[in-house]
Scaffold this motif. Structure first.
Motif, PDB file in Angstrom:
ATOM      1  N   ARG A   1       9.528   4.835 -10.322  1.00 25.97           N
ATOM      2  CA  ARG A   1       9.120   3.909 -11.380  1.00 25.97           C
ATOM      3  C   ARG A   1      10.229   2.885 -11.528  1.00 25.97           C
ATOM      4  NH1 ARG A   1       5.005   5.023 -14.464  1.00 25.97           N
ATOM      5  NH2 ARG A   1       5.841   3.785 -16.168  1.00 25.97           N
ATOM      6  N   ALA A   2       9.852   1.619 -11.595  1.00 23.04           N
ATOM      7  CA  ALA A   2      10.864   0.562 -11.743  1.00 23.04           C
ATOM      8  C   ALA A   2      10.201  -0.637 -12.391  1.00 23.04           C
ATOM      9  CB  ALA A   2      11.440   0.175 -10.393  1.00 23.04           C
ATOM     10  N   GLY A   3      10.970  -1.335 -13.203  1.00 25.91           N
ATOM     11  CA  GLY A   3      10.459  -2.553 -13.830  1.00 25.91           C
ATOM     12  C   GLY A   3       9.185  -2.311 -14.623  1.00 25.91           C
ATOM     13  N   GLY A   4       9.082  -1.148 -15.261  1.00 26.56           N
ATOM     14  CA  GLY A   4       7.929  -0.862 -16.112  1.00 26.56           C
ATOM     15  C   GLY A   4       6.650  -0.543 -15.366  1.00 26.56           C
ATOM     16  N   ARG A   5       6.756  -0.276 -14.068  1.00 29.90           N
ATOM     17  CA  ARG A   5       5.559   0.084 -13.316  1.00 29.90           C
ATOM     18  C   ARG A   5       5.856   1.238 -12.364  1.00 29.90           C
ATOM     19  NH1 ARG A   5       4.611  -3.578  -8.008  1.00 29.90           N
ATOM     20  NH2 ARG A   5       3.493  -1.695  -7.509  1.00 29.90           N
ATOM     21  N   THR A   6       4.788   1.883 -11.948  1.00 28.89           N
ATOM     22  CA  THR A   6       4.943   2.936 -10.946  1.00 28.89           C
ATOM     23  C   THR A   6       4.830   2.278  -9.576  1.00 28.89           C
ATOM     24  OG1 THR A   6       3.944   4.526 -12.442  1.00 28.89           O
ATOM     25  CG2 THR A   6       3.994   5.116 -10.109  1.00 28.89           C
ATOM     26  N   VAL A   7       5.902   2.320  -8.831  1.00 29.81           N
ATOM     27  CA  VAL A   7       5.889   1.684  -7.505  1.00 29.81           C
ATOM     28  C   VAL A   7       5.153   2.602  -6.518  1.00 29.81           C
ATOM     29  CG1 VAL A   7       7.304   0.683  -5.674  1.00 29.81           C
ATOM     30  CG2 VAL A   7       8.058   0.511  -8.046  1.00 29.81           C
ATOM     31  N   PHE A   8       5.485   3.898  -6.551  1.00 28.84           N
ATOM     32  CA  PHE A   8       4.680   4.881  -5.817  1.00 28.84           C
ATOM     33  C   PHE A   8       4.804   6.217  -6.533  1.00 28.84           C
ATOM     34  CE2 PHE A   8       8.732   4.348  -3.473  1.00 28.84           C
ATOM     35  CZ  PHE A   8       9.285   5.609  -3.646  1.00 28.84           C
TER      36      PHE A   8
ATOM     37  N   ARG B   1      19.176   4.700  -0.572  1.00 31.59           N
ATOM     38  CA  ARG B   1      19.687   3.490  -1.248  1.00 31.59           C
ATOM     39  C   ARG B   1      19.011   3.240  -2.584  1.00 31.59           C
ATOM     40  NH1 ARG B   1      21.055   4.035   4.319  1.00 31.59           N
ATOM     41  NH2 ARG B   1      22.551   2.445   4.910  1.00 31.59           N
ATOM     42  N   MET B   2      17.894   3.868  -2.861  1.00 29.58           N
ATOM     43  CA  MET B   2      17.252   3.781  -4.175  1.00 29.58           C
ATOM     44  C   MET B   2      17.036   5.200  -4.677  1.00 29.58           C
ATOM     45  SD  MET B   2      14.475   0.663  -3.971  1.00 29.58           S
ATOM     46  CE  MET B   2      14.159   0.500  -5.722  1.00 29.58           C
ATOM     47  N   ARG B   3      17.150   5.361  -5.993  1.00 25.41           N
ATOM     48  CA  ARG B   3      17.037   6.690  -6.605  1.00 25.41           C
ATOM     49  C   ARG B   3      15.608   6.955  -6.996  1.00 25.41           C
ATOM     50  NH1 ARG B   3      21.741   9.072  -8.926  1.00 25.41           N
ATOM     51  NH2 ARG B   3      20.886  10.683 -10.302  1.00 25.41           N
TER      52      ARG B   3
ATOM     53  N   GLY C   1       1.048  -1.373   3.973  1.00 17.71           N
ATOM     54  CA  GLY C   1       0.465  -1.724   2.685  1.00 17.71           C
ATOM     55  C   GLY C   1       0.572  -3.209   2.436  1.00 17.71           C
ATOM     56  N   PRO C   2      -0.170  -3.696   1.456  1.00 18.00           N
ATOM     57  CA  PRO C   2      -0.131  -5.128   1.147  1.00 18.00           C
ATOM     58  C   PRO C   2       1.184  -5.516   0.462  1.00 18.00           C
ATOM     59  CG  PRO C   2      -1.506  -3.956  -0.437  1.00 18.00           C
ATOM     60  CD  PRO C   2      -1.085  -2.942   0.599  1.00 18.00           C
ATOM     61  N   ALA C   3       1.373  -6.792   0.221  1.00 21.64           N
ATOM     62  CA  ALA C   3       2.579  -7.273  -0.462  1.00 21.64           C
ATOM     63  C   ALA C   3       2.726  -6.548  -1.792  1.00 21.64           C
ATOM     64  CB  ALA C   3       2.491  -8.781  -0.682  1.00 21.64           C
ATOM     65  N   SER C   4       3.940  -6.181  -2.113  1.00 19.48           N
ATOM     66  CA  SER C   4       4.290  -5.506  -3.380  1.00 19.48           C
ATOM     67  C   SER C   4       3.734  -4.094  -3.500  1.00 19.48           C
ATOM     68  CB  SER C   4       3.834  -6.320  -4.594  1.00 19.48           C
ATOM     69  OG  SER C   4       4.526  -7.528  -4.636  1.00 19.48           O
ATOM     70  N   ALA C   5       3.309  -3.506  -2.410  1.00 16.30           N
ATOM     71  CA  ALA C   5       2.796  -2.137  -2.478  1.00 16.30           C
ATOM     72  C   ALA C   5       3.926  -1.129  -2.651  1.00 16.30           C
ATOM     73  CB  ALA C   5       2.000  -1.810  -1.220  1.00 16.30           C
ATOM     74  N   GLY C   6       5.161  -1.559  -2.361  1.00 19.83           N
ATOM     75  CA  GLY C   6       6.289  -0.648  -2.509  1.00 19.83           C
ATOM     76  C   GLY C   6       6.862  -0.170  -1.187  1.00 19.83           C
ATOM     77  N   LYS C   7       6.571  -0.877  -0.095  1.00 16.72           N
ATOM     78  CA  LYS C   7       7.027  -0.445   1.232  1.00 16.72           C
ATOM     79  C   LYS C   7       8.566  -0.454   1.317  1.00 16.72           C
ATOM     80  CE  LYS C   7       4.690  -3.788   3.216  1.00 16.72           C
ATOM     81  NZ  LYS C   7       4.114  -4.419   1.993  1.00 16.72           N
ATOM     82  N   THR C   8       9.150  -1.589   0.919  1.00 12.42           N
ATOM     83  CA  THR C   8      10.616  -1.680   0.985  1.00 12.42           C
ATOM     84  C   THR C   8      11.249  -0.651   0.064  1.00 12.42           C
ATOM     85  OG1 THR C   8      10.387  -4.048   1.405  1.00 12.42           O
ATOM     86  CG2 THR C   8      12.563  -3.274   0.764  1.00 12.42           C
ATOM     87  N   SER C   9      10.695  -0.512  -1.124  1.00 12.33           N
ATOM     88  CA  SER C   9      11.260   0.455  -2.080  1.00 12.33           C
ATOM     89  C   SER C   9      11.197   1.864  -1.507  1.00 12.33           C
ATOM     90  CB  SER C   9      10.492   0.408  -3.403  1.00 12.33           C
ATOM     91  OG  SER C   9      10.510  -0.892  -3.933  1.00 12.33           O
ATOM     92  N   LEU C  10      10.110   2.203  -0.858  1.00 17.17           N
ATOM     93  CA  LEU C  10       9.996   3.549  -0.288  1.00 17.17           C
ATOM     94  C   LEU C  10      11.018   3.740   0.833  1.00 17.17           C
ATOM     95  CD1 LEU C  10       8.760   6.320   0.071  1.00 17.17           C
ATOM     96  CD2 LEU C  10       6.946   5.283   1.454  1.00 17.17           C
TER      97      LEU C  10
END
Ligand code: ATP
Length: 251
Positions: free
Chosen positions: A32-39, A72-74, A56-65
């Motif tokens: 969860r980040a920025g008030g939303r569930t990324v995945f 690198r992300m918690r 996935g499409p843009a902003s689906a959370g690919k980079t975050s995953l």
């Protein structure tokens, strides 16, 4: 939101005798980040030597995953083990063994540096603290090895070449992606992360990138975690152990 990982390869059930444990094991992983569930609710097993393609499409959370799997992300929920190390507790260890090719906004290449300057800088990073320098010969040797690897992984097409004195700002998109991969491999990581292969606009470049990544893996036990929005350029085979994970944009 994620859908369960689909494994196109029939042999995705790896031989346990050859695979001591999955390189990535996630259960109910959530960010969860920025008030939303990324995945959320993400279950994943990636064996050594496999390729995970996060699609996935843009902003689906690919980079975050990918950044989460790279330590690198918690993550904010669920369980995650990478290379046997629990995350986020052992993120430092994971970061040393999972290398990122260029991820925009995270470890961007410097347009004002040349290919050889980037290679020298990366070699220095992997030197012991008491010998933080490299010689011109060492840089040239690394570049020579890179050219050999590129020729070997060209997938039957013409190999990309990296010219030592060329500035990053002058590289073609495939050359830039290649340099990012080359730099990531300097430290001989167990896992390579290649985000957003679709940043390559030309279909031919994307095909060559996927083919080269597959060829790279044939040289060892490298596990690749990659992302794209369209996987139709990937030259799928039924026996290459690729795992496809679809992420959908979720608000
Ligand atoms: N640290 C953060 N703070 C706030 N929001 C974040 C953070 N990390 C990720 N996000 C949110 O996650 C969303 C997904 O971003 P991400 O870059 O992972 O998606 P993506 O699938 O890689 O998209 P693209 O293909 O456009 O790069 C972003 O829209 C953003 O809202």
């Amino acid at each position: 939101m994620s859908t369960p990982a689909e494994t196109p390869a029939e042999n995705s059930a790896q031989n346990p005798a050859q695979t001591p444990g999955p390189v990535v094991r996630a259960r109910g992983l959530e960010l969860r980040a920025g008030g939303r569930t990324v995945f959320s609710g993400l279950d994943l097993d990636v064996p050594a030597g496999a390729t995970l393609v996060v699609r996935g499409p843009a902003s689906a959370g690919k980079t975050s995953l990918l950044l989460t799997l790279a330590g690198r992300m918690r993550p904010t929920g669920g369980e995650l083990t990478v290379l046997g190390e629990p995350l986020p507790a052992r993120a430092g260890r994971v970061r040393r063994r999972v290398a990122l090719a260029e991820v925009r906004g995270v470890n961007e290449l410097d347009d004002a540096l040349t290919v050889e300057q980037h290679i020298a800088e990366r070699l220095v990073l992997h030197r012991p603290w008491h010998r933080p320098w490299v010689t011109a010969e060492e840089v040239a040797e690394q570049l020579r090895r890179v050219q050999e690897d590129l020729a070997r992984t060209a997938g039957g097409g013409p190999a990309s070449t990296l010219r030592a004195r060329e500035f990053v700002s002058d590289l073609q998109p495939l050359e830039r992606l290649t340099l990012g991969v080359v730099l990531a491999l300097v430290g001989r990581p167990d896992v390579l992360v290649v985000d957003d292969v679709d940043s390559l606009r030309r279909t031919e470049d994307r095909r060559r990138a996927w083919t080269s990544l597959a060829a790279l893996q044939e040289t060892g036990d490298l596990t690749v975690l990659a992302s794209c929005s369209d996987s139709s350029d990937i030259p799928w085979r039924t026996d290459d152990g690729r795992i496809l994970l679809d992420l959908q944009d979720e608000q």
